[in-house]
Design a protein around this motif. Structure first.
Motif, short mmCIF file in Angstrom:
data_model
loop_
_atom_site.label_atom_id
_atom_site.label_comp_id
_atom_site.label_asym_id
_atom_site.label_seq_id
_atom_site.Cartn_x
_atom_site.Cartn_y
_atom_site.Cartn_z
N ARG A 160 0.85 -1.19 0.00
CA ARG A 160 0.00 0.00 0.00
C ARG A 160 0.89 1.24 0.00
NH1 ARG A 160 -5.28 -0.66 1.87
NH2 ARG A 160 -5.54 1.52 1.22
N ARG A 161 0.33 2.34 -0.43
CA ARG A 161 1.04 3.62 -0.41
C ARG A 161 0.69 4.38 0.87
NH1 ARG A 161 -0.34 7.48 -5.31
NH2 ARG A 161 -2.41 6.96 -4.51
N ARG A 162 1.71 4.89 1.52
CA ARG A 162 1.51 5.70 2.73
C ARG A 162 2.39 6.94 2.66
NH1 ARG A 162 -2.34 3.12 3.04
NH2 ARG A 162 -3.07 1.75 4.73
N PHE A 163 1.88 8.06 3.18
CA PHE A 163 2.62 9.32 3.17
C PHE A 163 3.10 9.66 4.57
CE2 PHE A 163 0.01 9.69 -0.65
CZ PHE A 163 0.96 10.11 -1.57
N PHE A 164 4.33 10.18 4.64
CA PHE A 164 4.86 10.64 5.91
C PHE A 164 4.12 11.90 6.36
CE2 PHE A 164 8.63 8.40 4.12
CZ PHE A 164 8.77 7.45 5.12
N SER A 165 4.04 12.09 7.67
CA SER A 165 3.37 13.27 8.21
C SER A 165 4.29 14.48 8.29
CB SER A 165 2.82 12.96 9.61
OG SER A 165 3.87 12.59 10.50
N HIS A 166 5.60 14.26 8.12
CA HIS A 166 6.56 15.36 8.16
C HIS A 166 7.77 14.97 7.33
CE1 HIS A 166 9.31 13.21 10.90
NE2 HIS A 166 8.19 12.71 11.43
N SER A 167 8.58 15.95 6.97
CA SER A 167 9.83 15.68 6.25
C SER A 167 10.95 15.49 7.26
CB SER A 167 10.16 16.81 5.28
OG SER A 167 10.25 18.04 5.97
N PHE A 168 12.03 14.82 6.83
CA PHE A 168 13.09 14.43 7.76
C PHE A 168 14.36 15.27 7.63
CE2 PHE A 168 10.40 10.76 7.12
CZ PHE A 168 10.24 10.26 8.40
N GLY A 169 14.49 16.05 6.58
CA GLY A 169 15.70 16.84 6.39
C GLY A 169 16.80 16.07 5.70
N VAL A 170 16.88 14.77 5.95
CA VAL A 170 17.83 13.87 5.29
C VAL A 170 17.05 12.67 4.79
CG1 VAL A 170 19.82 14.60 6.65
CG2 VAL A 170 18.39 12.70 7.45
N PRO A 171 17.56 11.94 3.80
CA PRO A 171 16.83 10.78 3.30
C PRO A 171 16.63 9.73 4.40
CG PRO A 171 18.62 11.37 1.80
CD PRO A 171 18.81 12.17 3.05
N ALA A 172 15.39 9.31 4.60
CA ALA A 172 15.09 8.29 5.60
C ALA A 172 15.10 6.91 4.94
CB ALA A 172 13.72 8.55 6.23
N GLN A 173 15.73 5.95 5.59
CA GLN A 173 15.76 4.60 5.03
C GLN A 173 14.38 3.97 5.15
OE1 GLN A 173 18.96 2.18 6.44
NE2 GLN A 173 18.56 0.52 5.00
N VAL A 174 13.92 3.35 4.08
CA VAL A 174 12.63 2.69 4.04
C VAL A 174 12.82 1.24 3.63
CG1 VAL A 174 11.36 4.83 3.57
CG2 VAL A 174 12.22 3.45 1.66
N ALA A 175 11.75 0.47 3.72
CA ALA A 175 11.87 -0.97 3.50
C ALA A 175 11.81 -1.35 2.03
CB ALA A 175 10.78 -1.70 4.28
N PHE A 176 10.99 -0.64 1.23
CA PHE A 176 10.68 -1.14 -0.09
C PHE A 176 10.91 -0.11 -1.19
CE2 PHE A 176 7.87 -3.56 2.80
CZ PHE A 176 8.40 -4.82 2.58
N PHE A 177 11.36 -0.61 -2.32
CA PHE A 177 11.54 0.18 -3.55
C PHE A 177 10.21 0.27 -4.29
CE2 PHE A 177 12.08 0.03 -8.15
CZ PHE A 177 12.97 1.06 -8.40
N SER A 178 9.95 1.42 -4.89
CA SER A 178 8.76 1.62 -5.71
C SER A 178 9.18 2.11 -7.09
CB SER A 178 7.82 2.65 -5.07
OG SER A 178 6.84 3.07 -6.00
N ALA A 179 8.51 1.59 -8.12
CA ALA A 179 8.81 2.02 -9.48
C ALA A 179 8.19 3.37 -9.81
CB ALA A 179 8.32 0.97 -10.47
N HIS A 180 7.41 3.95 -8.90
CA HIS A 180 6.80 5.25 -9.17
C HIS A 180 7.87 6.31 -9.41
CE1 HIS A 180 2.29 5.33 -8.28
NE2 HIS A 180 2.63 4.08 -8.52
#
Length: 260
Positions: free
Chosen positions: A198-218
């Protein structure tokens, strides 16, 4: 129909305009021998957005290429800056082409550029200096990761806007602090074993790239090593999207790529 305007937005808002080189694979609405969207007038606009002035443009004769037994036409426009492949809706075996096959065809248009931005979406609007921000974020991820990083995110939706549009959420210094989205795993499919995403949006930005679990082709941005080590698999076209995403993420992680 959205694709030409998306590329104009890309060129308009890029900082390093000389580095912009585009490879596009699409199905289209007319015969496979006709390039219906990238007209001479569009090419002139693209040149202007790259600040290359006024130049003579034309739609050249295409060259034919063979992709796993399929014969497609490829056009090289604007002195090779834009390369377009027309893909037939059906393959010779009657199978309808999907995202996996189209991504594979687009990746074949790579000409050795050091960085690669990939997207499977035709409607996009870019923020000012988008390329500079992506390179800076990738550099941060390279310093933080012990593996090879790839930036991957889900874009925020909005109403249809002209290609010159700039969001009112971009500040005067061209900073974009709109939180992006990411792909999350919900559960394993009981019948197939695929991860349900599923697609989910963060509630705030992190200032630096945050590590996530999955790659998306979007959307994704990385060094071009990813095209050599983990190219899109054209033989996954018959799988459902969740199956393709599960396989691609397994291949990325097993080849030493971290997703941010």
């Amino acid at each position: 129909l959205y694709l030409p305007d998306a590329l104009l937005s890309m060129a308009l808002h890029a900082k390093d305009k000389k580095a912009i080189s585009v490879g596009v694979a699409y199905v289209g609405y007319k015969g496979p021998d006709e390039l219906e969207m990238f007209t001479e007038e569009w090419q002139k606009k693209f040149y202007r957005m790259l600040r290359l002035g006024e130049r003579a443009t034309k739609v050249p004769e295409p060259k034919q290429v063979v992709v796993n037994g399929e014969v497609y036409n490829v056009w090289s426009l604007l002195e090779g800056r834009v390369r377009v492949m027309r893909v037939s809706e059906l393959r010779k075996n009657g199978e309808k082409v999907g995202i996996g096959w189209m991504r594979y065809c687009a990746q074949l248009l790579w000409h050795g550029e050091p960085f690669v931005y990939q997207s499977c979406r035709s409607y996009m609007r870019f923020a000012p200096r988008w390329d500079e921000y992506l390179k800076n974020d990738l550099a941060v991820a390279l310093r933080r990761s012990q593996q090879k990083p790839v930036l991957s995110w889900m874009s925020r939706g909005h109403e249809d806007e002209p290609w010159q549009w700039v969001s009112d959420q971009i500040d005067r210094e061209d900073n974009c602090n709109v939180p992006p989205g990411t792909l999350v795993g919900m559960h394993l499919d009981e019948n197939c074993g695929w991860i349900r995403f599923r697609r989910r949006f963060f509630s705030h930005s992190f200032g630096v790239p945050a590590q996530v679990a999955f790659f998306s082709a979007h959307n994704s941005f990385s060094t071009s090593e990813i095209l050599v080590e983990v190219p899109a698999d054209p033989f996954l076209n018959s799988l459902p999207l969740n199956g393709q995403l599960t396989c691609e993420n397994a291949r990325l992680h097993s080849h030493g790529w971290d997703v941010y």
